[in-house]
Scaffold this motif. Structure first.
Motif, PDB file in Angstrom:
ATOM      1  N   LEU A  17      45.471  47.209  19.337  1.00 30.51           N
ATOM      2  CA  LEU A  17      46.704  47.817  19.831  1.00 30.51           C
ATOM      3  C   LEU A  17      47.863  46.819  19.738  1.00 30.51           C
ATOM      4  O   LEU A  17      48.925  47.140  19.205  1.00 30.51           O
ATOM      5  CB  LEU A  17      46.500  48.285  21.273  1.00 30.51           C
ATOM      6  CG  LEU A  17      47.691  48.845  22.043  1.00 30.51           C
ATOM      7  CD1 LEU A  17      47.204  49.826  23.088  1.00 30.51           C
ATOM      8  CD2 LEU A  17      48.510  47.763  22.700  1.00 30.51           C
TER       9      LEU A  17
ATOM     10  N   GLU B  76      53.040  52.447  27.749  1.00 32.07           N
ATOM     11  CA  GLU B  76      52.164  51.336  28.121  1.00 32.07           C
ATOM     12  C   GLU B  76      52.657  50.693  29.417  1.00 32.07           C
ATOM     13  O   GLU B  76      51.859  50.373  30.304  1.00 32.07           O
ATOM     14  CB  GLU B  76      52.114  50.281  27.009  1.00 32.07           C
ATOM     15  CG  GLU B  76      51.336  50.706  25.787  1.00 32.07           C
ATOM     16  CD  GLU B  76      51.408  49.693  24.652  1.00 32.07           C
ATOM     17  OE1 GLU B  76      51.948  48.573  24.857  1.00 32.07           O
ATOM     18  OE2 GLU B  76      50.940  50.018  23.552  1.00 32.07           O
TER      19      GLU B  76
ATOM     20  N   ALA C 232      44.688  52.574  25.148  1.00 33.20           N
ATOM     21  CA  ALA C 232      44.265  52.027  23.855  1.00 33.20           C
ATOM     22  C   ALA C 232      44.362  53.067  22.741  1.00 33.20           C
ATOM     23  O   ALA C 232      44.642  52.728  21.593  1.00 33.20           O
ATOM     24  CB  ALA C 232      42.838  51.489  23.953  1.00 33.20           C
TER      25      ALA C 232
ATOM     26  N   HIS D 185      48.006  55.338  18.882  1.00 34.98           N
ATOM     27  CA  HIS D 185      47.606  55.671  17.505  1.00 34.98           C
ATOM     28  C   HIS D 185      48.393  56.863  16.978  1.00 34.98           C
ATOM     29  O   HIS D 185      48.899  56.844  15.858  1.00 34.98           O
ATOM     30  CB  HIS D 185      46.103  55.972  17.422  1.00 34.98           C
ATOM     31  CG  HIS D 185      45.248  54.781  17.656  1.00 34.98           C
ATOM     32  ND1 HIS D 185      45.232  53.697  16.814  1.00 34.98           N
ATOM     33  CD2 HIS D 185      44.362  54.510  18.633  1.00 34.98           C
ATOM     34  CE1 HIS D 185      44.380  52.807  17.271  1.00 34.98           C
ATOM     35  NE2 HIS D 185      43.839  53.275  18.377  1.00 34.98           N
TER      36      HIS D 185
END
Length: 152
Positions: free
Chosen positions: A11, A44, A119, A123
């Motif tokens: 990440l 995050e 995590a 993506h």
């Protein structure tokens, strides 16, 4: 079996690759790629804040953050998650984290599930960054896990 630590190593590496590419290609014809990237970092930060037991209600999830601020946020997130992962054990990974979402709804979720979500979350949006870059005639960023493994 891949460890959560390894997933976060990827990440952080992938975020660095995106940041480098956005800096090289600034200014972009559209700022959409940067918006997707800043969303990753803001999300995050929100999760990190929740894990730390702090109020995340004032933190933006979608914000138009400049690349300089993205770089600072990336570093803070990496440091914060590294500390959490360093202290992660068999005993505390199932601890329930209590938090409110952006709508003010209360939830409790295990630390391991939140870390797994964080995590995996980026993506999808890094894919959107690459789609935007390609749409603007630029080469997408090679951020596949196997590329990370080869470069590690």
């Amino acid at each position: 079996m891949i460890s959560l630590k390894r997933m976060f190593d990827h990440l952080h590496w992938a975020n660095q690759q995106i940041l480098k590419t956005l800096k090289v290609n600034e200014p972009l014809e559209s700022h959409k790629a940067r918006q997707f990237f800043s969303h990753i970092l803001c999300a995050e930060q929100v999760w990190l804040t929740r894990i730390q037991g702090k109020d995340s209600s004032k933190l933006p999830i979608w914000a138009d953050v400049g690349l300089e601020d993205c770089e600072k946020l990336l570093k803070l997130n990496e440091e914060g998650f590294s500390e959490i992962l360093t202290n992660l054990s068999e005993e505390n990974h199932i601890v329930l984290v209590q938090y409110k979402n952006s709508k003010g709804e209360e939830f409790q979720t295990s630390l391991i599930d939140i870390l797994t979500h964080v995590a995996l979350h980026g993506h999808y949006h890094r894919g959107q960054v690459n789609l935007q870059l390609r749409g603007e005639g630029m080469e997408p960023v090679g951020i596949d896990f196997i590329t990370f493994v080869r470069e590690s």
